[in-house]
Design a protein around this motif. Structure first.
Motif, PDB file in Angstrom:
ATOM      1  N   ALA A 155     -20.603  51.068  52.401  1.00  0.00           N
ATOM      2  CA  ALA A 155     -20.466  52.441  51.904  1.00  0.00           C
ATOM      3  C   ALA A 155     -21.508  52.727  50.825  1.00  0.00           C
ATOM      4  O   ALA A 155     -22.096  53.815  50.783  1.00  0.00           O
ATOM      5  CB  ALA A 155     -19.062  52.670  51.366  1.00  0.00           C
ATOM      6  N   ILE A 156     -21.766  51.747  49.962  1.00  0.00           N
ATOM      7  CA  ILE A 156     -22.789  51.917  48.918  1.00  0.00           C
ATOM      8  C   ILE A 156     -24.164  52.070  49.546  1.00  0.00           C
ATOM      9  O   ILE A 156     -24.937  52.959  49.166  1.00  0.00           O
ATOM     10  CB  ILE A 156     -22.756  50.735  47.929  1.00  0.00           C
ATOM     11  N   LEU A 157     -24.485  51.232  50.527  1.00  0.00           N
ATOM     12  CA  LEU A 157     -25.789  51.327  51.181  1.00  0.00           C
ATOM     13  C   LEU A 157     -25.937  52.685  51.862  1.00  0.00           C
ATOM     14  O   LEU A 157     -26.988  53.326  51.758  1.00  0.00           O
ATOM     15  CB  LEU A 157     -25.981  50.193  52.192  1.00  0.00           C
ATOM     16  N   GLU A 158     -24.913  53.144  52.532  1.00  0.00           N
ATOM     17  CA  GLU A 158     -24.965  54.452  53.188  1.00  0.00           C
ATOM     18  C   GLU A 158     -25.185  55.560  52.163  1.00  0.00           C
ATOM     19  O   GLU A 158     -25.984  56.480  52.378  1.00  0.00           O
ATOM     20  CB  GLU A 158     -23.677  54.714  53.989  1.00  0.00           C
ATOM     21  N   ASP A 159     -24.513  55.472  51.024  1.00  0.00           N
ATOM     22  CA  ASP A 159     -24.690  56.454  49.956  1.00  0.00           C
ATOM     23  C   ASP A 159     -26.125  56.424  49.432  1.00  0.00           C
ATOM     24  O   ASP A 159     -26.745  57.475  49.247  1.00  0.00           O
ATOM     25  CB  ASP A 159     -23.701  56.183  48.821  1.00  0.00           C
ATOM     26  N   LEU A 160     -26.667  55.230  49.225  1.00  0.00           N
ATOM     27  CA  LEU A 160     -28.044  55.111  48.752  1.00  0.00           C
ATOM     28  C   LEU A 160     -29.032  55.696  49.765  1.00  0.00           C
ATOM     29  O   LEU A 160     -29.984  56.389  49.387  1.00  0.00           O
ATOM     30  CB  LEU A 160     -28.389  53.648  48.475  1.00  0.00           C
TER      31      LEU A 160
ATOM     32  N   ARG B 142     -28.835  59.476  49.550  1.00  0.00           N
ATOM     33  CA  ARG B 142     -29.387  60.011  48.294  1.00  0.00           C
ATOM     34  C   ARG B 142     -30.895  59.834  48.182  1.00  0.00           C
ATOM     35  O   ARG B 142     -31.584  60.680  47.621  1.00  0.00           O
ATOM     36  CB  ARG B 142     -28.740  59.322  47.097  1.00  0.00           C
ATOM     37  N   PHE B 143     -31.412  58.720  48.685  1.00  0.00           N
ATOM     38  CA  PHE B 143     -32.795  58.376  48.408  1.00  0.00           C
ATOM     39  C   PHE B 143     -33.693  58.310  49.634  1.00  0.00           C
ATOM     40  O   PHE B 143     -34.785  57.749  49.557  1.00  0.00           O
ATOM     41  CB  PHE B 143     -32.854  57.047  47.650  1.00  0.00           C
ATOM     42  N   ARG B 144     -33.250  58.852  50.753  1.00  0.00           N
ATOM     43  CA  ARG B 144     -34.147  58.919  51.912  1.00  0.00           C
ATOM     44  C   ARG B 144     -35.400  59.665  51.497  1.00  0.00           C
ATOM     45  O   ARG B 144     -35.334  60.651  50.771  1.00  0.00           O
ATOM     46  CB  ARG B 144     -33.476  59.654  53.064  1.00  0.00           C
ATOM     47  N   PRO B 145     -36.541  59.215  51.976  1.00  0.00           N
ATOM     48  CA  PRO B 145     -37.781  59.861  51.540  1.00  0.00           C
ATOM     49  C   PRO B 145     -37.859  61.316  52.001  1.00  0.00           C
ATOM     50  O   PRO B 145     -37.475  61.647  53.112  1.00  0.00           O
ATOM     51  CB  PRO B 145     -38.880  59.022  52.181  1.00  0.00           C
TER      52      PRO B 145
ATOM     53  N   ARG C  36     -42.756  59.234  44.308  1.00  0.00           N
ATOM     54  CA  ARG C  36     -41.449  58.789  43.817  1.00  0.00           C
ATOM     55  C   ARG C  36     -40.512  58.496  44.989  1.00  0.00           C
ATOM     56  O   ARG C  36     -39.831  57.473  45.025  1.00  0.00           O
ATOM     57  CB  ARG C  36     -40.857  59.862  42.904  1.00  0.00           C
ATOM     58  N   HIS C  37     -40.505  59.409  45.958  1.00  0.00           N
ATOM     59  CA  HIS C  37     -39.659  59.208  47.137  1.00  0.00           C
ATOM     60  C   HIS C  37     -40.115  57.987  47.944  1.00  0.00           C
ATOM     61  O   HIS C  37     -39.284  57.269  48.503  1.00  0.00           O
ATOM     62  CB  HIS C  37     -39.658  60.461  48.017  1.00  0.00           C
ATOM     63  N   ALA C  38     -41.406  57.741  47.976  1.00  0.00           N
ATOM     64  CA  ALA C  38     -41.921  56.574  48.694  1.00  0.00           C
ATOM     65  C   ALA C  38     -41.432  55.281  48.049  1.00  0.00           C
ATOM     66  O   ALA C  38     -41.124  54.308  48.741  1.00  0.00           O
ATOM     67  CB  ALA C  38     -43.442  56.612  48.743  1.00  0.00           C
ATOM     68  N   ALA C  39     -41.343  55.269  46.717  1.00  0.00           N
ATOM     69  CA  ALA C  39     -40.825  54.080  46.018  1.00  0.00           C
ATOM     70  C   ALA C  39     -39.368  53.845  46.376  1.00  0.00           C
ATOM     71  O   ALA C  39     -38.947  52.704  46.591  1.00  0.00           O
ATOM     72  CB  ALA C  39     -40.987  54.245  44.513  1.00  0.00           C
TER      73      ALA C  39
END
Length: 77
Positions: free
Chosen positions: A20-25, A28-31, A47-50
């Motif tokens: 669930a945490i990985l899915e949330d990340l 939230r942070f997909r480029p 920033r998104h690439a990082a």
């Protein structure tokens, strides 16, 4: 200190809380490519690439633990 890929699998795939945490990340942070705003857009894109690089590392470790061959292993790069 190096962490065995199986630990990533256990935490982010086998444990439903970690999954669930990985899915949330990932959500939230997909480029995202920012195309307006001049230099600020370029900085946001970097920033998104990082973020993407970090998420790809976690997913690659899970894949290694599952025996998925690495992409560049087939091409010899």
């Amino acid at each position: 200190m190096s962490v065995d890929p199986s630990v990533y699998k256990e935490i982010f795939e086998d444990d439903r809380r970690g999954a669930a945490i990985l899915e949330d990340l990932l959500m939230r942070f997909r480029p995202k490519v920012v195309t307006t705003g001049g230099i600020d857009a370029v900085l946001q894109t970097y920033r998104h690439a990082a973020h993407r690089e970090l998420l790809e590392w976690v997913v690659s470790q899970i894949n290694r633990a599952n025996g998925v061959p690495e992409e560049n292993a087939e091409t010899g790069e």
